[in-house]
Scaffold this active site. Structure first.
Site, PDB file in Angstrom:
ATOM      1  N   ASP A  29       6.786  34.079  26.486  1.00  0.00           N
ATOM      2  CA  ASP A  29       6.886  34.331  25.293  1.00  0.00           C
ATOM      3  C   ASP A  29       8.714  34.026  24.988  1.00  0.00           C
ATOM      4  OD1 ASP A  29       6.811  34.998  22.402  1.00  0.00           O
ATOM      5  OD2 ASP A  29       4.532  34.400  22.748  1.00  0.00           O
ATOM      6  N   ILE A  30       9.032  33.028  24.018  1.00  0.00           N
ATOM      7  CA  ILE A  30      10.098  33.601  23.786  1.00  0.00           C
ATOM      8  C   ILE A  30      10.700  35.226  22.846  1.00  0.00           C
ATOM      9  CG2 ILE A  30       9.797  32.395  21.746  1.00  0.00           C
ATOM     10  CD1 ILE A  30      12.368  31.027  22.608  1.00  0.00           C
ATOM     11  N   GLN A  92      -2.870  31.884  13.542  1.00  0.00           N
ATOM     12  CA  GLN A  92      -2.267  31.085  14.528  1.00  0.00           C
ATOM     13  C   GLN A  92      -1.208  30.617  13.838  1.00  0.00           C
ATOM     14  OE1 GLN A  92      -4.515  28.125  15.764  1.00  0.00           O
ATOM     15  NE2 GLN A  92      -3.426  26.932  17.370  1.00  0.00           N
ATOM     16  N   HIS A  98      -3.398  27.721  22.784  1.00  0.00           N
ATOM     17  CA  HIS A  98      -2.648  28.500  23.523  1.00  0.00           C
ATOM     18  C   HIS A  98      -3.159  30.335  24.317  1.00  0.00           C
ATOM     19  CE1 HIS A  98      -0.651  29.302  19.925  1.00  0.00           C
ATOM     20  NE2 HIS A  98      -0.427  30.515  20.738  1.00  0.00           N
ATOM     21  N   HIS A 100      -2.180  33.926  24.808  1.00  0.00           N
ATOM     22  CA  HIS A 100      -1.529  35.033  24.728  1.00  0.00           C
ATOM     23  C   HIS A 100      -1.919  35.890  26.318  1.00  0.00           C
ATOM     24  CE1 HIS A 100       0.670  34.238  21.187  1.00  0.00           C
ATOM     25  NE2 HIS A 100      -0.435  34.126  20.585  1.00  0.00           N
TER      26      HIS A 100
HETATM   27  P1  5GP Z   1       0.863  32.216  17.857  1.00  0.00           P
HETATM   28  O1  5GP Z   1       0.413  30.422  17.528  1.00  0.00           O
HETATM   29  O2  5GP Z   1      -0.463  33.047  18.453  1.00  0.00           O
HETATM   30  O3  5GP Z   1       0.724  32.742  16.404  1.00  0.00           O
HETATM   31  O4  5GP Z   1       1.894  32.095  18.376  1.00  0.00           O
HETATM   32  C1  5GP Z   1       2.537  31.516  18.760  1.00  0.00           C
HETATM   33  C2  5GP Z   1       3.735  31.859  20.478  1.00  0.00           C
HETATM   34  O5  5GP Z   1       4.680  31.315  20.554  1.00  0.00           O
HETATM   35  C3  5GP Z   1       4.436  33.604  19.724  1.00  0.00           C
HETATM   36  O6  5GP Z   1       4.385  34.280  20.484  1.00  0.00           O
HETATM   37  C4  5GP Z   1       6.072  32.923  19.533  1.00  0.00           C
HETATM   38  O7  5GP Z   1       7.299  33.797  19.950  1.00  0.00           O
HETATM   39  C5  5GP Z   1       6.488  31.494  21.027  1.00  0.00           C
HETATM   40  N1  5GP Z   1       6.509  30.587  20.435  1.00  0.00           N
HETATM   41  C6  5GP Z   1       7.151  30.213  19.521  1.00  0.00           C
HETATM   42  N2  5GP Z   1       8.184  28.787  19.893  1.00  0.00           N
HETATM   43  C7  5GP Z   1       8.189  28.990  20.292  1.00  0.00           C
HETATM   44  C8  5GP Z   1       9.273  28.424  21.707  1.00  0.00           C
HETATM   45  O8  5GP Z   1       9.750  27.096  21.948  1.00  0.00           O
HETATM   46  N3  5GP Z   1       9.134  28.759  23.011  1.00  0.00           N
HETATM   47  C9  5GP Z   1       8.250  30.024  23.506  1.00  0.00           C
HETATM   48  N4  5GP Z   1       9.156  30.421  24.783  1.00  0.00           N
HETATM   49  N5  5GP Z   1       7.735  30.372  22.769  1.00  0.00           N
HETATM   50  C10 5GP Z   1       7.732  30.174  21.389  1.00  0.00           C
END
Ligand code: 5GP
Ligand code: ZN
Length: 140
Positions: A29-30, A92, A98, A100
């Protein structure tokens, strides 16, 4: 398709990969909540748990299971949170399914899973359980 995780799968957007096979990609995660924060995605686009095939979901969970063991060996966290969010109401942000993996240490300051326990109404709890049981019985 204009999906950020599809672009990561196809290498249009770079990522720091941790594991890859025919169906699944895992990358860092970035915006890590803790050291070792990983994301595990199906290579085939599916927005949420409703769209993903059972086979792809099981493949994602199988890789998650193996990665948790690897994270344990590498970082020796005191705990691990698995999170998988579906829909905006569930927070989300990226609409490509995805999981985590968030390694945890006591006192790390994260508030994941810290909810207040308030006893529910048993009649309502039972009524919903009955509906779900019935739906499961009807499921193909
Ligand atoms: P969620 O959709 O479950 O809330 O989380 C999305 C996750 O994707 C976040 O933790 C965010 O940091 C990660 N994320 C979003 N864009 C990127 C990206 O371009 N690269 C990476 N490695 N992670 C990302
Ligand atoms: Zn996608």
């Amino acid at each position: 398709m204009d999906c950020i995780f599809c672009k990561i799968v196809s290498n249009e957007i770079p990522s720091v990969k941790a594991y890859e096979d025919d169906r699944v990609l895992a990358f860092m995660d970035i915006n890590p909540l803790n050291e070792g924060h990983l994301l595990i995605v199906p290579k085939a686009h599916a927005a949420t748990i409703y769209e993903i095939t059972e086979a792809d979901f099981l493949a994602v969970m199988s890789v998650t299971h193996k990665l948790a063991a690897a994270v344990k060996k590498v970082l020796n966290p005191e705990g691990i949170n698995l999170m998988q969010l579906n829909g905006r109401a569930a927070n989300q942000v990226v609409p490509h399914l995805h999981v985590h993996i968030v390694p945890r240490w006591s006192g790390d300051g994260l508030t994941i899973s810290q909810w207040e326990m308030v006893a529910g109404n048993m009649e309502k709890i039972k009524a919903v359980a009955e509906k779900i049981q019935s739906e499961m019985g009807n499921a193909e």
